[in-house]
Design a protein around this motif. Structure first.
Motif, PDB file in Angstrom:
ATOM      1  N   ILE A 173      68.631  91.520  38.287  1.00  0.00           N
ATOM      2  CA  ILE A 173      68.012  92.224  37.161  1.00  0.00           C
ATOM      3  C   ILE A 173      67.370  91.169  36.266  1.00  0.00           C
ATOM      4  O   ILE A 173      68.034  90.209  35.860  1.00  0.00           O
ATOM      5  CB  ILE A 173      69.073  93.040  36.395  1.00  0.00           C
ATOM      6  CG1 ILE A 173      69.606  94.141  37.309  1.00  0.00           C
ATOM      7  CG2 ILE A 173      68.496  93.630  35.108  1.00  0.00           C
ATOM      8  CD1 ILE A 173      70.893  94.770  36.841  1.00  0.00           C
ATOM      9  N   ILE A 174      66.091  91.331  36.027  1.00  0.00           N
ATOM     10  CA  ILE A 174      65.362  90.357  35.200  1.00  0.00           C
ATOM     11  C   ILE A 174      65.281  90.916  33.787  1.00  0.00           C
ATOM     12  O   ILE A 174      64.657  91.956  33.559  1.00  0.00           O
ATOM     13  CB  ILE A 174      63.927  90.132  35.745  1.00  0.00           C
ATOM     14  CG1 ILE A 174      63.953  89.804  37.243  1.00  0.00           C
ATOM     15  CG2 ILE A 174      63.189  89.062  34.935  1.00  0.00           C
ATOM     16  CD1 ILE A 174      64.521  88.464  37.601  1.00  0.00           C
ATOM     17  N   GLU A 175      65.928  90.246  32.881  1.00  0.00           N
ATOM     18  CA  GLU A 175      65.909  90.724  31.497  1.00  0.00           C
ATOM     19  C   GLU A 175      65.518  89.583  30.559  1.00  0.00           C
ATOM     20  O   GLU A 175      66.373  88.787  30.163  1.00  0.00           O
ATOM     21  CB  GLU A 175      67.294  91.249  31.101  1.00  0.00           C
ATOM     22  CG  GLU A 175      67.629  92.583  31.731  1.00  0.00           C
ATOM     23  CD  GLU A 175      69.064  92.984  31.471  1.00  0.00           C
ATOM     24  OE1 GLU A 175      69.298  94.144  31.140  1.00  0.00           O
ATOM     25  OE2 GLU A 175      69.969  92.118  31.596  1.00  0.00           O
ATOM     26  N   TYR A 176      64.250  89.478  30.323  1.00  0.00           N
ATOM     27  CA  TYR A 176      63.807  88.511  29.322  1.00  0.00           C
ATOM     28  C   TYR A 176      62.976  89.277  28.305  1.00  0.00           C
ATOM     29  O   TYR A 176      62.053  90.005  28.666  1.00  0.00           O
ATOM     30  CB  TYR A 176      62.954  87.405  29.969  1.00  0.00           C
ATOM     31  CG  TYR A 176      63.716  86.573  30.973  1.00  0.00           C
ATOM     32  CD1 TYR A 176      64.767  85.757  30.561  1.00  0.00           C
ATOM     33  CD2 TYR A 176      63.389  86.614  32.319  1.00  0.00           C
ATOM     34  CE1 TYR A 176      65.465  84.991  31.492  1.00  0.00           C
ATOM     35  CE2 TYR A 176      64.090  85.849  33.254  1.00  0.00           C
ATOM     36  CZ  TYR A 176      65.126  85.044  32.829  1.00  0.00           C
ATOM     37  OH  TYR A 176      65.820  84.314  33.734  1.00  0.00           O
ATOM     38  N   LEU A 188      59.076  89.140  28.423  1.00  0.00           N
ATOM     39  CA  LEU A 188      58.301  89.558  29.601  1.00  0.00           C
ATOM     40  C   LEU A 188      57.980  91.046  29.523  1.00  0.00           C
ATOM     41  O   LEU A 188      58.854  91.852  29.178  1.00  0.00           O
ATOM     42  CB  LEU A 188      59.096  89.298  30.889  1.00  0.00           C
ATOM     43  CG  LEU A 188      59.364  87.852  31.288  1.00  0.00           C
ATOM     44  CD1 LEU A 188      60.107  87.824  32.625  1.00  0.00           C
ATOM     45  CD2 LEU A 188      58.069  87.058  31.416  1.00  0.00           C
ATOM     46  N   ASN A 189      56.743  91.410  29.856  1.00  0.00           N
ATOM     47  CA  ASN A 189      56.436  92.836  29.932  1.00  0.00           C
ATOM     48  C   ASN A 189      56.723  93.344  31.349  1.00  0.00           C
ATOM     49  O   ASN A 189      57.061  92.565  32.243  1.00  0.00           O
ATOM     50  CB  ASN A 189      54.990  93.119  29.483  1.00  0.00           C
ATOM     51  CG  ASN A 189      53.972  92.441  30.396  1.00  0.00           C
ATOM     52  OD1 ASN A 189      54.180  92.347  31.606  1.00  0.00           O
ATOM     53  ND2 ASN A 189      52.884  91.963  29.818  1.00  0.00           N
ATOM     54  N   ARG A 190      56.565  94.638  31.559  1.00  0.00           N
ATOM     55  CA  ARG A 190      56.928  95.267  32.841  1.00  0.00           C
ATOM     56  C   ARG A 190      56.180  94.613  34.011  1.00  0.00           C
ATOM     57  O   ARG A 190      56.749  94.311  35.050  1.00  0.00           O
ATOM     58  CB  ARG A 190      56.620  96.765  32.753  1.00  0.00           C
ATOM     59  CG  ARG A 190      57.095  97.648  33.867  1.00  0.00           C
ATOM     60  CD  ARG A 190      58.599  97.737  33.955  1.00  0.00           C
ATOM     61  NE  ARG A 190      59.072  97.026  35.140  1.00  0.00           N
ATOM     62  CZ  ARG A 190      60.325  96.668  35.382  1.00  0.00           C
ATOM     63  NH1 ARG A 190      61.260  96.926  34.513  1.00  0.00           N
ATOM     64  NH2 ARG A 190      60.665  96.030  36.471  1.00  0.00           N
ATOM     65  N   LEU A 202      56.146  90.971  38.741  1.00  0.00           N
ATOM     66  CA  LEU A 202      55.654  89.774  39.418  1.00  0.00           C
ATOM     67  C   LEU A 202      56.818  88.836  39.770  1.00  0.00           C
ATOM     68  O   LEU A 202      56.927  88.346  40.891  1.00  0.00           O
ATOM     69  CB  LEU A 202      54.647  89.049  38.527  1.00  0.00           C
ATOM     70  CG  LEU A 202      54.005  87.811  39.157  1.00  0.00           C
ATOM     71  CD1 LEU A 202      52.526  87.747  38.824  1.00  0.00           C
ATOM     72  CD2 LEU A 202      54.673  86.518  38.725  1.00  0.00           C
ATOM     73  N   ILE A 203      57.720  88.635  38.815  1.00  0.00           N
ATOM     74  CA  ILE A 203      58.866  87.740  39.055  1.00  0.00           C
ATOM     75  C   ILE A 203      59.753  88.313  40.172  1.00  0.00           C
ATOM     76  O   ILE A 203      60.206  87.579  41.065  1.00  0.00           O
ATOM     77  CB  ILE A 203      59.697  87.549  37.755  1.00  0.00           C
ATOM     78  CG1 ILE A 203      58.836  86.913  36.654  1.00  0.00           C
ATOM     79  CG2 ILE A 203      60.957  86.714  38.008  1.00  0.00           C
ATOM     80  CD1 ILE A 203      58.206  85.578  37.008  1.00  0.00           C
TER      81      ILE A 203
END
Lengths: 110, 322
Positions: free
Chosen positions: B80-83, B86-88, B93-94
């Protein structure tokens, strides 16, 4: 109008009780804490479930006396059944959503 | 010397059974929870030096992919990428970068012994393909159709004496924001009068088979662990046993040798080393093939029947005998 297949969708059920467990990075598997001792989730049994429930009840009501705690625990466990542990582990292994995904090799990699 | 890589996620309890077996047998292994990549696990794939390494920052372990001899491929998940910054689109992309790094790692491991080869699993997941192959191998299958052509669906329904089931071609899970829904196998009540309901999605229909029970055959190489699921003892589970699994009786059964041989052939044909095969045992005690789950669940079968499935999978990872 929705496709025919959608007419047959039903809500998924969630397990009523959750065996509290966590992933242990050192052991490379999920563990439960029973009397402050680590035990692999897959090796737990009904007795462990009862013990954990008792601890949980105690945590939640730590001003109650012991008899009260035991009564609550017994009632809870009794209301379930002898296979309560197995059901919970079973649910953990194949929750309805995951079990339904029997045919998928990954959950979010598609 | 054997070194096993388990590819899965932290929540996959089924992998715990394999971890336990590997520890008991003192087999060197590393559990690669892909949902931990960029968290507690990092990687360096150096193509110039031919050095491909996973780092476990908690165990302080360094895993050289070149030393992996066998892979148990279970349920990888993306982290789960939670920064906050960062937008959606950037998160997507990540996630794609991570996904393609993982795919690269699988390719780098192509010389290892896989249960099962990942591209074989993906190919075998298609139910239409499975039924075609099963039929080719002389396994009995229900009358089956996939169609969004109104007249053809209607004709099939009539030819089955208006006694059909409808089920999803892929997964029946509908994920919504706060809850999820699921579609199991259902008796088809009637063909809807609205053509749109038929035309708007391919419909997977099969003849409804009256059964004595359901049989789940967990194949590990040539070994078959056959379990009768007594689905007919509860009115709710007569059509699909998954709808109410609590307390459903599971018993070990012996497979007829002809069916066993066909299950082995099916695995070989699909280039799989594991398969969870679902049959219906009809009123004539005939085995009717429904589907194969190339990476299906098996831990609950081991728990309920005492079958040593995890032991057998571990043996196969070591002996590479199928």
């Amino acid at each position: 109008m929705k496709p025919l297949l959608i007419d047959y969708a039903i809500d998924t059920e969630q397990p009523k009780n959750q065996f509290k467990y966590e992933y242990d990075f050192e052991e490379s598997l999920s563990i439960v804490l029973i009397n402050n001792e680590k035990k692999a989730l897959i090796e737990t049994n009904n007795q462990d479930f009862a013990l954990q429930t008792r601890t949980k009840v105690y945590d939640e009501t730590n001003e109650c006396n012991v008899d009260m705690i035991n009564m609550q625990t017994k009632t809870r466990v009794h209301q379930e059944n002898d296979d309560a542990y197995l059901q919970l582990l079973d649910m953990t292994i194949k929750t309805y959503v995951k079990q339904e995904r029997d045919d998928e090799s990954s959950n979010n990699l598609k | 010397m054997t070194k096993v890589l388990i590819i899965s996620n932290k929540s996959d309890i089924t992998s715990d059974f394999i971890v336990k077996q590997l520890k008991e047998k003192e087999i060197d292994f590393f559990r690669f929870n892909t949902d931990e990549l960029t968290k507690t696990i990092s990687c360096t794939l150096d193509l110039h030096k031919n050095s491909f390494i996973l780092y476990d920052t908690i165990k302080k372990e360094k895993v050289n992919l070149a030393g992996i001899t066998a892979v148990y491929f279970r349920r990888p998940e993306l982290p789960i990428i939670e920064y906050d910054d960062l937008n959606r689109g950037e998160i997507n992309l990540i996630q794609n970068e991570i996904l393609f790094t993982l795919e690269g790692i699988y390719k780098l491991l192509r010389k290892a012994y896989w249960i099962s080869p990942i591209y074989s699993i993906r190919e075998a997941e298609n139910k239409i393909f499975q039924l075609e192959v099963a039929k080719e191998l002389n396994l009995k299958i229900p009358k089956s159709i996939v169609s969004n052509q109104y007249e053809d669906v209607n004709e099939f329904y009539s030819n089955c004496d208006e006694n059909c089931i409808i089920k999803p071609i892929k997964s029946g899970v509908i994920e919504e924001e706060n809850k999820s829904k699921v579609i199991y196998t259902n008796l088809l009540d009637k063909i809807p009068s609205s053509r749109e309901q038929i035309n708007s999605c391919p419909n997977f229909l099969q003849s409804h088979i009256l059964k004595n029970g359901d049989v789940r055959v967990t194949m590990v190489g040539e070994k078959a662990f056959a379990t009768m699921i007594h689905s007919q003892e509860d009115s709710k589970t007569k059509v699909d046993w998954r709808i109410n699994q609590d307390f459903l009786k599971h018993t070990r059964i012996e497979l007829p040798s002809d069916i066993h041989n066909k299950c082995v052939k099916l695995l070989r044909h699909l280039n799989l080393r594991f398969g969870a095969i679902d049959f219906v045992l009809d009123k004539n005690e005939e085995f009717i093939f429904l589907e194969i789950n190339p990476n299906g669940q098996w831990a609950w079968i081991e728990k309920l029947t005492g079958y040593q499935i995890s032991h057998e999978i571990t043996n196969l990872l070591v002996n590479e005998s199928f």
